[in-house]
Design a protein around this motif. Structure first.
Motif, mmCIF file in Angstrom:
data_model
loop_
_atom_site.group_PDB
_atom_site.id
_atom_site.type_symbol
_atom_site.label_atom_id
_atom_site.label_comp_id
_atom_site.label_asym_id
_atom_site.label_seq_id
_atom_site.Cartn_x
_atom_site.Cartn_y
_atom_site.Cartn_z
ATOM 1 N N MET A 1 0.850 -1.165 0.000
ATOM 2 C CA MET A 1 0.000 0.000 0.000
ATOM 3 C C MET A 1 0.900 1.233 0.000
ATOM 4 S SD MET A 1 -3.173 0.870 2.563
ATOM 5 C CE MET A 1 -2.344 0.461 4.058
ATOM 6 N N ASP A 2 0.759 2.067 -1.000
ATOM 7 C CA ASP A 2 1.551 3.291 -1.114
ATOM 8 C C ASP A 2 0.851 4.443 -0.410
ATOM 9 O OD1 ASP A 2 3.521 2.075 -2.623
ATOM 10 O OD2 ASP A 2 2.479 2.476 -4.506
ATOM 11 N N PRO A 3 1.627 5.323 0.223
ATOM 12 C CA PRO A 3 1.002 6.474 0.874
ATOM 13 C C PRO A 3 0.467 7.459 -0.156
ATOM 14 C CG PRO A 3 3.391 6.627 1.034
ATOM 15 C CD PRO A 3 3.078 5.297 0.418
ATOM 16 N N SER A 4 -0.630 8.134 0.196
ATOM 17 C CA SER A 4 -1.198 9.139 -0.704
ATOM 18 C C SER A 4 -0.545 10.498 -0.498
ATOM 19 C CB SER A 4 -2.707 9.238 -0.515
ATOM 20 O OG SER A 4 -3.018 9.521 0.832
ATOM 21 N N ALA A 5 0.090 10.713 0.654
ATOM 22 C CA ALA A 5 0.814 11.960 0.930
ATOM 23 C C ALA A 5 1.891 11.681 1.977
ATOM 24 C CB ALA A 5 -0.122 13.035 1.428
ATOM 25 N N VAL A 6 3.004 12.416 1.888
ATOM 26 C CA VAL A 6 4.108 12.259 2.837
ATOM 27 C C VAL A 6 4.597 13.651 3.230
ATOM 28 C CG1 VAL A 6 6.419 11.312 3.216
ATOM 29 C CG2 VAL A 6 4.803 10.083 1.760
ATOM 30 N N TRP A 7 4.772 13.864 4.532
ATOM 31 C CA TRP A 7 5.288 15.128 5.039
ATOM 32 C C TRP A 7 6.438 14.872 5.991
ATOM 33 C CZ3 TRP A 7 0.059 13.877 5.602
ATOM 34 C CH2 TRP A 7 -0.814 14.549 4.752
ATOM 35 N N ARG A 8 7.305 15.860 6.151
ATOM 36 C CA ARG A 8 8.357 15.880 7.169
ATOM 37 C C ARG A 8 8.244 17.183 7.932
ATOM 38 N NH1 ARG A 8 12.407 12.191 7.026
ATOM 39 N NH2 ARG A 8 12.632 11.012 5.136
ATOM 40 N N ASP A 9 8.643 17.147 9.203
ATOM 41 C CA ASP A 9 8.676 18.414 9.926
ATOM 42 C C ASP A 9 9.920 19.178 9.491
ATOM 43 O OD1 ASP A 9 10.420 18.028 12.981
ATOM 44 O OD2 ASP A 9 10.421 16.600 11.350
ATOM 45 N N LYS A 10 9.967 20.458 9.789
ATOM 46 C CA LYS A 10 11.067 21.287 9.281
ATOM 47 C C LYS A 10 12.420 20.883 9.842
ATOM 48 C CE LYS A 10 10.322 24.976 12.604
ATOM 49 N NZ LYS A 10 9.927 26.352 12.789
ATOM 50 N N ASN A 11 12.456 20.196 10.992
ATOM 51 C CA ASN A 11 13.719 19.729 11.571
ATOM 52 C C ASN A 11 14.076 18.318 11.114
ATOM 53 O OD1 ASN A 11 14.020 22.101 13.045
ATOM 54 N ND2 ASN A 11 12.704 21.322 14.669
ATOM 55 N N HIS A 12 13.237 17.721 10.308
ATOM 56 C CA HIS A 12 13.433 16.363 9.770
ATOM 57 C C HIS A 12 13.600 15.331 10.878
ATOM 58 C CE1 HIS A 12 13.663 17.478 5.492
ATOM 59 N NE2 HIS A 12 13.999 18.641 6.017
ATOM 60 N N ARG A 13 12.857 15.509 11.979
ATOM 61 C CA ARG A 13 12.856 14.521 13.056
ATOM 62 C C ARG A 13 11.716 13.532 12.898
ATOM 63 N NH1 ARG A 13 12.282 17.494 18.288
ATOM 64 N NH2 ARG A 13 12.075 15.354 18.994
ATOM 65 N N TRP A 14 10.672 13.908 12.150
ATOM 66 C CA TRP A 14 9.492 13.082 11.985
ATOM 67 C C TRP A 14 9.099 13.013 10.516
ATOM 68 C CZ3 TRP A 14 8.282 10.787 16.401
ATOM 69 C CH2 TRP A 14 8.608 11.413 17.590
ATOM 70 N N GLY B 1 18.923 10.692 11.189
ATOM 71 C CA GLY B 1 19.943 10.436 10.169
ATOM 72 C C GLY B 1 19.417 9.460 9.135
ATOM 73 N N THR B 2 20.043 8.292 9.053
ATOM 74 C CA THR B 2 19.654 7.301 8.047
ATOM 75 C C THR B 2 18.727 6.233 8.608
ATOM 76 O OG1 THR B 2 21.618 6.014 8.540
ATOM 77 C CG2 THR B 2 21.781 7.635 6.761
ATOM 78 N N THR B 3 18.391 6.276 9.903
ATOM 79 C CA THR B 3 17.542 5.252 10.485
ATOM 80 C C THR B 3 16.152 5.808 10.791
ATOM 81 O OG1 THR B 3 18.284 5.769 12.718
ATOM 82 C CG2 THR B 3 19.504 4.074 11.538
ATOM 83 N N GLU B 4 15.175 4.910 10.818
ATOM 84 C CA GLU B 4 13.804 5.277 11.150
ATOM 85 C C GLU B 4 13.246 4.281 12.154
ATOM 86 O OE1 GLU B 4 12.098 7.443 7.189
ATOM 87 O OE2 GLU B 4 11.370 5.457 7.679
ATOM 88 N N SER B 5 12.294 4.756 12.932
ATOM 89 C CA SER B 5 11.634 3.885 13.891
ATOM 90 C C SER B 5 10.561 3.053 13.187
ATOM 91 C CB SER B 5 10.970 4.728 14.982
ATOM 92 O OG SER B 5 9.874 5.436 14.438
#
Length: 65
Positions: free
Chosen positions: A1-14, A33-37
């Motif tokens: 299932m592909d996402p219909s929209a993707v956002w990041r916060d301005k600090n790229h933490r989320w 960095g290069t890892t995600e939860s």
């Protein structure tokens, strides 16, 4: 299932992905960095709004990814 929209916060933490399933779902990923939860799944706009408020993220802080 592909996402219909993707956002990041301005600090790229989320990273937030929206999915249109029978209901509206959001997957929240903590990024470092290069890892995600693993994703935190939220169901509906109300749940996303509460999550954004608890993390002090406004809609102006979100960027399209």
């Amino acid at each position: 299932m592909d996402p219909s929209a993707v956002w990041r916060d301005k600090n790229h933490r989320w990273r937030i992905e929206a999915y249109r399933a029978p209901d509206l779902r959001f997957a929240i990923f903590a990024t470092n960095g290069t890892t995600e939860s693993a994703p935190l799944w939220l169901f509906g706009m109300g749940a996303l709004a509460r999550w954004l408020m608890t993390h002090a993220i406004s809609l102006d802080d979100l960027e399209n990814d």
